[in-house]
Design an enzyme around this catalytic site. Structure first.
Site, PDB file in Angstrom:
ATOM      1  N   HIS A  55       5.877  13.941  23.648  1.00 20.19           N
ATOM      2  CA  HIS A  55       6.231  13.691  22.240  1.00 20.19           C
ATOM      3  C   HIS A  55       5.618  12.428  21.652  1.00 20.19           C
ATOM      4  O   HIS A  55       5.702  12.203  20.449  1.00 20.19           O
ATOM      5  CB  HIS A  55       7.758  13.707  22.052  1.00 20.19           C
ATOM      6  CG  HIS A  55       8.506  12.527  22.604  1.00 20.19           C
ATOM      7  ND1 HIS A  55       8.938  11.507  21.794  1.00 20.19           N
ATOM      8  CD2 HIS A  55       8.916  12.215  23.854  1.00 20.19           C
ATOM      9  CE1 HIS A  55       9.609  10.616  22.540  1.00 20.19           C
ATOM     10  NE2 HIS A  55       9.601  11.032  23.785  1.00 20.19           N
ATOM     11  N   CYS A  90      15.425   3.122  21.290  1.00 17.72           N
ATOM     12  CA  CYS A  90      16.601   3.359  22.124  1.00 17.72           C
ATOM     13  C   CYS A  90      17.634   2.262  21.971  1.00 17.72           C
ATOM     14  O   CYS A  90      18.808   2.466  22.201  1.00 17.72           O
ATOM     15  CB  CYS A  90      16.193   3.436  23.587  1.00 17.72           C
ATOM     16  SG  CYS A  90      14.578   4.143  23.825  1.00 17.72           S
TER      17      CYS A  90
HETATM   18  N1  PMP Z   1       8.137   4.616  28.766  1.00 12.57           N
HETATM   19  C1  PMP Z   1       7.751   4.088  27.599  1.00 12.57           C
HETATM   20  C2  PMP Z   1       6.801   2.924  27.587  1.00 12.57           C
HETATM   21  C3  PMP Z   1       8.227   4.625  26.402  1.00 12.57           C
HETATM   22  O1  PMP Z   1       7.850   4.089  25.245  1.00 12.57           O
HETATM   23  C4  PMP Z   1       9.121   5.731  26.447  1.00 12.57           C
HETATM   24  C5  PMP Z   1       9.656   6.360  25.185  1.00 12.57           C
HETATM   25  N2  PMP Z   1      10.290   5.478  24.325  1.00 12.57           N
HETATM   26  C6  PMP Z   1       9.495   6.232  27.698  1.00 12.57           C
HETATM   27  C7  PMP Z   1       8.965   5.668  28.833  1.00 12.57           C
HETATM   28  C8  PMP Z   1      10.430   7.413  27.825  1.00 12.57           C
HETATM   29  O2  PMP Z   1       9.780   8.596  27.481  1.00 12.57           O
HETATM   30  P1  PMP Z   1      10.558   9.984  27.335  1.00 12.57           P
HETATM   31  O3  PMP Z   1      11.155   9.961  25.973  1.00 12.57           O
HETATM   32  O4  PMP Z   1       9.527  11.041  27.478  1.00 12.57           O
HETATM   33  O5  PMP Z   1      11.561  10.062  28.431  1.00 12.57           O
END
Ligand code: PMP
Length: 385
Positions: free
Chosen positions: A199, A321
């Site tokens: 995504h 988040c």
């Molecule tokens: N690692 C990093 C550096 C991210 O920016 C993110 C998404 N915010 C994630 C991991 C987690 O990815 P996912 O939403 O696919 O679990």
């Protein structure tokens, strides 16, 4: 809406949606079934895997599909640690990894694993000297992000790969913010494992992968026969096909990066000119092309986001988040930024959908809303020159 939150997620490309719909409607059979429809699903899965491998410069067998980068990161860290030779039980991460990744590190530490965090400098770049001192012969694995999701600052992955390998440790790279924004090839860094997510590159949510170099030992965390025994669970074929199509349609990544960084630089110059209390973190070190992490004096991020919302501009306070909470960003804290300044942090992340008109719209409309507020609350920030 003007969307300036590409580091949080990206809209799925039309080609991705068009490719996924027929898979959902017709290719719903289980790719592990031996009957005709199952074999058809299996062939589609193989084609998607081959495409991912071709675009990212690895072998199809080196691709392990997961539910996203969070799972891929967990699989890499726990899986490489469990497979490491006895005597190598230490894990080294950077202090600015994604919040979910640091939570995993805390969970490991609570279970008796020795975890060390590599510090960053005030500009957000990794402190390589400190990293060198931490990566010793008892380290099982080093885990480092390729680019930080808040500041956009790029990490010295190839250098850390060399340090890790010299010490006999594996290197895992979280390339979630990197792949799709800058040119990538699995062989370039020499990493043993690389995570990424659909995504963030105009693919669907809930799908990602861990690229695992052939011959590197890994213990599965979700056991099952799929993904060569490295990740169990019936494959999410529509999402996997969507991910492969998103990668196929990345186009000329280097050219897009130039376009987006030109827009970002114009935006930053315009903001600094209109509002001299603007401070931009990581501005003078190599960064992702579209990321701008800034504060307007010490104006609370809530106030700024409210004004942006009023203008129909979607942005974020650092990591999406953690945007609901009022704790300062762990990334800025690791950079030594005082709490009152960190609580003013706004992240504008540009990408494929961004245009010069978006920048002009923001530059015309945001400064007049913020300037009176900045006069009410004089700032101690040093104006940018
Ligand atoms: N690692 C990093 C550096 C991210 O920016 C993110 C998404 N915010 C994630 C991991 C987690 O990815 P996912 O939403 O696919 O679990």
């Amino acid at each position: 809406m003007t969307y300036l939150d590409h580091n949080a997620t990206t809209p799925p490309a039309p080609e991705v949606i068009a490719a996924m719909l027929p898979v959902l409607a017709k290719l719903w059979a289980n790719a592990s079934s031996r009957h005709g429809p199952g074999q058809e699903a299996k062939r589609a899965l193989s084609r998607a895997r081959a495409t991912v491998a071709r675009v990212l410069g690895c072998k199809p067998s080196e691709v392990i599909f997961t539910s996203g980068a969070t799972e891929a990161n967990h699989l890499a860290v726990r899986g490489l640690l469990e497979a490491a030779p006895a005597g190598r039980k230490r894990v080294v991460l950077s202090s600015v990894e994604h919040a979910g990744h640091l939570r995993l590190a805390r969970a490991l530490a609570q279970n008796g694993v020795s975890v060390d965090l590599m510090p960053v400098l005030a500009n957000g770049a990794l402190d390589l000297g400190a990293a060198r001192a931490l990566i010793g012969p008892d380290v099982a694995l080093v885990s480092l992000m390729a680019a930080n999701n808040e500041t956009g600052v790029l990490m010295p992955v190839a250098e850390v790969a060399a340090l890790s390998h010299a010490a006999g440790a594996s290197l895992h790279v979280d390339a979630t913010q990197f792949i799709g924004k800058l040119p990538f090839d699995f062989s370039t860094w020499g990493a043993d494992a690389v995570s990424f997510s659909g995504h963030k590159l105009h693919g669907p949510k809930g799908v990602g992968a861990l690229l695992l170099r052939q011959g590197v030992a890994l213990v599965a965390q979700i056991v099952g026969s799929q993904e060569r025994g490295r990740r169990g669970g019936t494959e999410n074929l529509a999402a996997i096909v969507g991910l492969s199509v998103a990668l196929e349609h990345l186009g000329d990544v280097a050219q897009d990066a130039q376009r987006v960084s030109n827009l970002r630089d114009a935006l930053e110059s315009g903001l600094c000119q209109a509002l001299p209390a603007t401070h931009i973190w990581g501005r003078h070190v190599p960064r992702l092309p579209g990321t701008s992490y800034l504060r307007f004096g010490k104006l609370s991020v809530d106030v700024v986001l409210q004004r942006l919302e009023r203008l129909g501009i979607a942005a974020s306070s650092g990591a999406a988040c953690s945007s609901a909470g009022s704790a300062p960003s762990h990334v800025l804290t690791a950079m030594g930024v005082p709490t009152d300044e960190a609580l003013a942090a706004v992240r504008l992340s540009l990408g494929r959908t961004s245009t010069a008109a978006d920048m002009q719209y923001l530059l015309k409309n945001l400064p007049p809303l913020l300037a009176p507020l900045l006069q009410e609350a004089p700032t101690t920030a040093t104006p940018f020159t």
